[in-house]
Motif scaffolding. Structure first.
Motif, mmCIF file in Angstrom:
data_model
loop_
_atom_site.group_PDB
_atom_site.id
_atom_site.type_symbol
_atom_site.label_atom_id
_atom_site.label_comp_id
_atom_site.label_asym_id
_atom_site.label_seq_id
_atom_site.Cartn_x
_atom_site.Cartn_y
_atom_site.Cartn_z
ATOM 1 N N GLU A 109 0.853 -1.178 0.000
ATOM 2 C CA GLU A 109 0.000 0.000 0.000
ATOM 3 C C GLU A 109 0.899 1.241 0.000
ATOM 4 N N VAL A 110 0.321 2.404 0.217
ATOM 5 C CA VAL A 110 1.081 3.649 0.124
ATOM 6 C C VAL A 110 2.246 3.704 1.107
ATOM 7 N N ARG A 111 2.008 3.461 2.389
ATOM 8 C CA ARG A 111 3.072 3.520 3.383
ATOM 9 C C ARG A 111 3.179 2.254 4.231
ATOM 10 N N THR A 112 2.438 1.229 3.817
ATOM 11 C CA THR A 112 2.421 -0.020 4.582
ATOM 12 C C THR A 112 2.373 -1.205 3.633
ATOM 13 N N VAL A 113 2.608 -2.370 4.189
ATOM 14 C CA VAL A 113 2.264 -3.620 3.513
ATOM 15 C C VAL A 113 1.137 -4.240 4.330
ATOM 16 N N LEU A 114 0.212 -4.853 3.641
ATOM 17 C CA LEU A 114 -0.937 -5.479 4.287
ATOM 18 C C LEU A 114 -0.801 -6.979 4.169
ATOM 19 N N LEU A 115 -0.820 -7.658 5.314
ATOM 20 C CA LEU A 115 -0.822 -9.113 5.361
ATOM 21 C C LEU A 115 -2.159 -9.523 5.949
ATOM 22 N N ALA A 116 -2.906 -10.362 5.232
ATOM 23 C CA ALA A 116 -4.215 -10.807 5.700
ATOM 24 C C ALA A 116 -4.304 -12.315 5.541
ATOM 25 N N VAL A 117 -4.848 -12.974 6.547
ATOM 26 C CA VAL A 117 -4.981 -14.435 6.540
ATOM 27 C C VAL A 117 -6.450 -14.773 6.782
ATOM 28 N N TRP A 118 -7.030 -15.567 5.867
ATOM 29 C CA TRP A 118 -8.412 -16.004 6.002
ATOM 30 C C TRP A 118 -8.447 -17.461 6.421
ATOM 31 N N ASP A 119 -9.376 -17.764 7.333
ATOM 32 C CA ASP A 119 -9.670 -19.159 7.655
ATOM 33 C C ASP A 119 -11.169 -19.306 7.802
ATOM 34 N N SER A 120 -11.639 -20.531 7.744
ATOM 35 C CA SER A 120 -13.080 -20.803 7.721
ATOM 36 C C SER A 120 -13.721 -20.844 9.103
ATOM 37 N N SER A 121 -12.947 -20.695 10.151
ATOM 38 C CA SER A 121 -13.495 -20.745 11.504
ATOM 39 C C SER A 121 -14.224 -19.443 11.837
ATOM 40 N N ASP A 122 -15.357 -19.563 12.501
ATOM 41 C CA ASP A 122 -16.086 -18.382 12.965
ATOM 42 C C ASP A 122 -15.581 -17.900 14.322
ATOM 43 N N ALA A 123 -14.718 -18.676 14.966
ATOM 44 C CA ALA A 123 -14.171 -18.267 16.260
ATOM 45 C C ALA A 123 -13.269 -17.054 16.056
ATOM 46 N N MET A 124 -13.544 -15.998 16.806
ATOM 47 C CA MET A 124 -12.772 -14.775 16.675
ATOM 48 C C MET A 124 -11.515 -14.852 17.543
ATOM 49 N N PRO A 125 -10.448 -14.164 17.124
ATOM 50 C CA PRO A 125 -9.229 -14.160 17.928
ATOM 51 C C PRO A 125 -9.505 -13.570 19.313
ATOM 52 N N VAL A 126 -8.840 -14.115 20.296
ATOM 53 C CA VAL A 126 -9.016 -13.646 21.668
ATOM 54 C C VAL A 126 -7.727 -12.988 22.129
ATOM 55 N N LEU A 127 -7.829 -11.734 22.480
ATOM 56 C CA LEU A 127 -6.688 -10.999 22.994
ATOM 57 C C LEU A 127 -6.621 -11.242 24.496
ATOM 58 N N ARG A 128 -5.608 -11.965 24.918
ATOM 59 C CA ARG A 128 -5.472 -12.306 26.338
ATOM 60 C C ARG A 128 -4.581 -11.284 27.027
ATOM 61 N N PRO A 129 -4.865 -11.016 28.303
ATOM 62 C CA PRO A 129 -4.008 -10.071 29.023
ATOM 63 C C PRO A 129 -2.589 -10.633 29.167
ATOM 64 N N ILE A 130 -1.631 -9.758 29.101
ATOM 65 C CA ILE A 130 -0.237 -10.162 29.251
ATOM 66 C C ILE A 130 0.099 -10.166 30.739
ATOM 67 N N THR A 131 0.696 -11.253 31.187
ATOM 68 C CA THR A 131 1.129 -11.330 32.577
ATOM 69 C C THR A 131 2.653 -11.288 32.615
ATOM 70 N N GLU A 132 3.148 -10.570 33.570
ATOM 71 C CA GLU A 132 4.591 -10.449 33.710
ATOM 72 C C GLU A 132 5.140 -11.661 34.448
ATOM 73 N N LEU A 133 6.257 -12.175 33.982
ATOM 74 C CA LEU A 133 6.889 -13.333 34.595
ATOM 75 C C LEU A 133 8.212 -12.931 35.224
ATOM 76 N N SER A 134 8.554 -13.634 36.265
ATOM 77 C CA SER A 134 9.879 -13.457 36.863
ATOM 78 C C SER A 134 10.675 -14.743 36.613
ATOM 79 N N LEU A 135 11.934 -14.727 36.921
ATOM 80 C CA LEU A 135 12.753 -15.927 36.739
ATOM 81 C C LEU A 135 12.255 -17.087 37.585
ATOM 82 N N GLU A 136 11.652 -16.796 38.717
ATOM 83 C CA GLU A 136 11.110 -17.855 39.577
ATOM 84 C C GLU A 136 9.912 -18.552 38.934
ATOM 85 N N ASP A 137 9.231 -17.851 38.022
ATOM 86 C CA ASP A 137 8.070 -18.433 37.352
ATOM 87 C C ASP A 137 8.457 -19.422 36.256
ATOM 88 N N ILE A 138 9.692 -19.348 35.806
ATOM 89 C CA ILE A 138 10.150 -20.183 34.699
ATOM 90 C C ILE A 138 10.842 -21.422 35.267
#
Length: 186
Positions: A109-138
């Motif tokens: 496009e003019v100042r961007t490239v557009l990447l789009a992916v289609w799939d047949s599922s009606d399930a919408m993407p879910v944006l999950r909250p990001i949780t911070e991890l410490s070294l003890e969590d790993i």
């Protein structure tokens, strides 16, 4: 450039305004023809439209083809971001519709490239909250390689896409399915 067609508007709300769920305009070329063949076509400007099987190896194929287009267009400076976004969007489509047909469009496009992916599922993407991890969590987890094991590390793809994209979203399609898309600025 090819004919432009606006996809239907989807009005679901989301917690993050940067991840839009509304509309995106995508080029439609000869790829709209129906048929059993899955393949690839390009428009005069090097646009890419791929129909392929949703397999674990598909993300690598898409990254390779997108990289070739970026080199052709002279935009290799954004290759890393585009590779990451492509990997995330294709992986989500593969997970939602394993071994079914997916479609990938990559356009300049003019100042961007557009990447789009289609799939047949009606399930919408879910944006999950990001949780911070410490070294003890790993800690080592012997079950991590077992199929179906959920260790709480999933769901980081969309925040990565948001961080790398100038704009991203999802557009529901009729009668089923969706386009998940991202614009990466150059």
């Amino acid at each position: 450039m090819g004919a432009m067609t606006s996809l239907p508007k989807y009005t679901a709300s989301t917690n993050t305004p940067h991840f839009k769920q509304d509309r995106v305009t995508l080029p439609l070329e000869q790829t709209e023809k129906k048929g059993a063949d899955m393949g690839m076509s390009t428009a005069n400007s090097g646009e890419l439209d791929i129909r392929c099987l949703a397999a674990r190896s598909t993300a690598g194929l898409v990254r390779t083809m997108a990289g070739a287009r970026l080199r052709e267009w002279g935009h290799t400076g954004i290759a890393g971001d585009v590779y990451q976004v492509a990997g995330e969007l294709v992986a989500n489509a593969v997970e939602a519709t394993l071994y079914q047909e997916i479609r990938v469009r990559f356009t300049r496009e003019v100042r961007t490239v557009l990447l789009a992916v289609w799939d047949s599922s009606d399930a919408m993407p879910v944006l999950r909250p990001i949780t911070e991890l410490s070294l003890e969590d790993i800690v080592p987890d012997a079950r991590a390689l077992q199929p179906g094991h959920e260790d709480g590390t999933r769901g980081r793809g969309l925040p990565i896409v948001q961080a790398l994209a100038a704009e991203c979203g999802v557009t529901k399609t009729d009668p089923y399915g969706k386009w998940v898309w991202a614009r990466v600025a150059f």
